[in-house]
Design an enzyme around this catalytic site. Structure first.
Site, PDB file in Angstrom:
ATOM      1  N   GLY A 220       6.989  -1.936  -3.389  1.00 43.30           N
ATOM      2  CA  GLY A 220       7.254  -0.535  -2.987  1.00 43.30           C
ATOM      3  C   GLY A 220       6.331   0.431  -2.081  1.00 43.30           C
ATOM      4  O   GLY A 220       5.640   0.436  -3.457  1.00 43.30           O
ATOM      5  N   HIS A 221       6.437   0.511  -1.190  1.00 41.98           N
ATOM      6  CA  HIS A 221       5.321   1.603  -0.961  1.00 41.98           C
ATOM      7  C   HIS A 221       5.389   2.791  -1.746  1.00 41.98           C
ATOM      8  O   HIS A 221       6.437   3.130  -2.167  1.00 41.98           O
ATOM      9  CB  HIS A 221       4.450   1.667   0.383  1.00 41.98           C
ATOM     10  CG  HIS A 221       6.010   2.568   1.069  1.00 41.98           C
ATOM     11  ND1 HIS A 221       6.453   4.011   0.827  1.00 41.98           N
ATOM     12  CD2 HIS A 221       7.383   1.666   1.818  1.00 41.98           C
ATOM     13  CE1 HIS A 221       7.433   4.184   1.580  1.00 41.98           C
ATOM     14  NE2 HIS A 221       7.807   2.856   2.029  1.00 41.98           N
ATOM     15  N   ASP A 222       4.702   3.418  -2.583  1.00 39.35           N
ATOM     16  CA  ASP A 222       4.318   4.287  -3.048  1.00 39.35           C
ATOM     17  C   ASP A 222       4.733   4.429  -4.234  1.00 39.35           C
ATOM     18  O   ASP A 222       5.254   5.306  -5.281  1.00 39.35           O
ATOM     19  CB  ASP A 222       4.593   5.556  -2.024  1.00 39.35           C
ATOM     20  CG  ASP A 222       4.573   6.312  -1.279  1.00 39.35           C
ATOM     21  OD1 ASP A 222       4.150   7.157  -1.386  1.00 39.35           O
ATOM     22  OD2 ASP A 222       4.449   5.383  -0.387  1.00 39.35           O
TER      23      ASP A 222
ATOM     24  N   HIS B 253       8.439   4.744  -3.328  1.00 38.13           N
ATOM     25  CA  HIS B 253       8.371   6.033  -4.281  1.00 38.13           C
ATOM     26  C   HIS B 253       9.265   5.578  -6.216  1.00 38.13           C
ATOM     27  O   HIS B 253       9.472   6.577  -6.231  1.00 38.13           O
ATOM     28  CB  HIS B 253       9.460   6.828  -3.015  1.00 38.13           C
ATOM     29  CG  HIS B 253       8.533   6.708  -2.023  1.00 38.13           C
ATOM     30  ND1 HIS B 253       7.614   7.716  -2.078  1.00 38.13           N
ATOM     31  CD2 HIS B 253       9.238   6.456  -0.819  1.00 38.13           C
ATOM     32  CE1 HIS B 253       7.423   7.474  -0.490  1.00 38.13           C
ATOM     33  NE2 HIS B 253       7.907   6.517   0.036  1.00 38.13           N
TER      34      HIS B 253
ATOM     35  N   ARG C  74       0.439  -0.889  -0.077  1.00 42.31           N
ATOM     36  CA  ARG C  74      -0.153  -0.016  -0.632  1.00 42.31           C
ATOM     37  C   ARG C  74       0.881   1.133   0.156  1.00 42.31           C
ATOM     38  O   ARG C  74       1.302   0.918   0.617  1.00 42.31           O
ATOM     39  CB  ARG C  74      -0.773  -0.035   1.196  1.00 42.31           C
ATOM     40  CG  ARG C  74      -1.823  -0.933   1.277  1.00 42.31           C
ATOM     41  CD  ARG C  74      -3.417  -0.961   2.666  1.00 42.31           C
ATOM     42  NE  ARG C  74      -1.986  -0.831   3.638  1.00 42.31           N
ATOM     43  CZ  ARG C  74      -2.063  -1.669   4.490  1.00 42.31           C
ATOM     44  NH1 ARG C  74      -2.640  -2.963   3.640  1.00 42.31           N
ATOM     45  NH2 ARG C  74      -1.589  -1.730   5.670  1.00 42.31           N
TER      46      ARG C  74
END
Length: 232
Positions: A108-110, A128, A87
């Site tokens: 990975g997140h973002d 990111h 998420r």
């Protein structure tokens, strides 16, 4: 035709499904998550797991109880078995339209990939990361967090990406470095031979997109990259 969800799959609270999606055995999809139309999600895929941030509230593995931003998947994408998508915390972790994500890839997140991106088996995207439209990441490539891969770029297998990769570059190695242009990809997109040669000359000279005004045919990919890269 409606969505076809295997009875062993878990589709948790806060998951919005479009139409004509296929969700395979033992897949786990947790909200907040928005999935468009005609996507194919393989067995044991995990979409919407908690971000791997020390001390972050993980909530329940089957969904609910978090304030994370979540995940968004567009239309007509394939997400193969054992892919993991965490998420987002500041924006939705994203998969665009017509993407092909092979087995055991990790988001990975973002992290966000734009339309028509291909991720080969075992690609790892740190938090990111951003990958531009039409890029192709080879088997087991690893992207450090917050790295940017430009539209149309090709990253070789087992590459370790610690620097941003400009549009239509061909990069490989550990650490990965620009080794030329993705000529095949450019030709497939109908880019003129003279434009391809100009980009090849720029990369061979050691220049970067931040110090160069590209041909008009490639202005949009460079603007996308320059808005995001630390190299510009």
């Amino acid at each position: 035709m409606g969505n076809r969800v295997h009875p062993t799959a878990i589709v948790g609270e806060g998951v919005e499904l479009g139409t004509d999606n296929v969700i395979g055995p033992y897949a786990v999809i947790t909200g907040p998550c928005r999935i468009g139309d005609r996507n194919w999600i393989g067995a044991h895929a995990v979409i919407g797991a908690a971000p791997e941030i020390h001390g972050h509230d993980h909530g329940l593995p089957w969904g609910g109880g978090t304030d994370d931003v979540g995940v968004e998947i567009g239309d007509d994408s394939v997400v193969r078995e054992f892919v993991t998508v965490h998420r987002g915390t500041r924006r939705r972790t994203g998969i665009g339209d017509r993407c092909f994500v092979m087995n055991k890839a990790h988001f990975g997140h973002d992290a966000v990939i734009e339309d028509d991106v291909t991720l080969a088996v075992g690609v790892i995207l740190g938090g990111h990361v951003e990958v531009g439209a039409g890029a192709n990441l080879g088997l087991a490539a690893v992207l450090h967090q917050r790295r940017v891969v430009g539209p149309g770029a090709m990253v070789g297998m087992s590459a370790v990406v610690t620097r941003d990769i400009p549009p239509y570059a061909k990069a490989f190695g550990a650490p990965a470095r620009v080794r030329g242009v993705n000529e095949v990809g450019m030709r497939r997109r109908g880019i003129d031979a003279a434009v391809i040669a100009a980009v090849a000359e720029q990369y061979a000279s050691g220049g970067d997109a931040g110090a160069w005004t590209p041909p008009a045919a490639l202005r949009a990919p460079w603007e996308w990259w320059l808005e995001r890269t630390s190299a510009g």
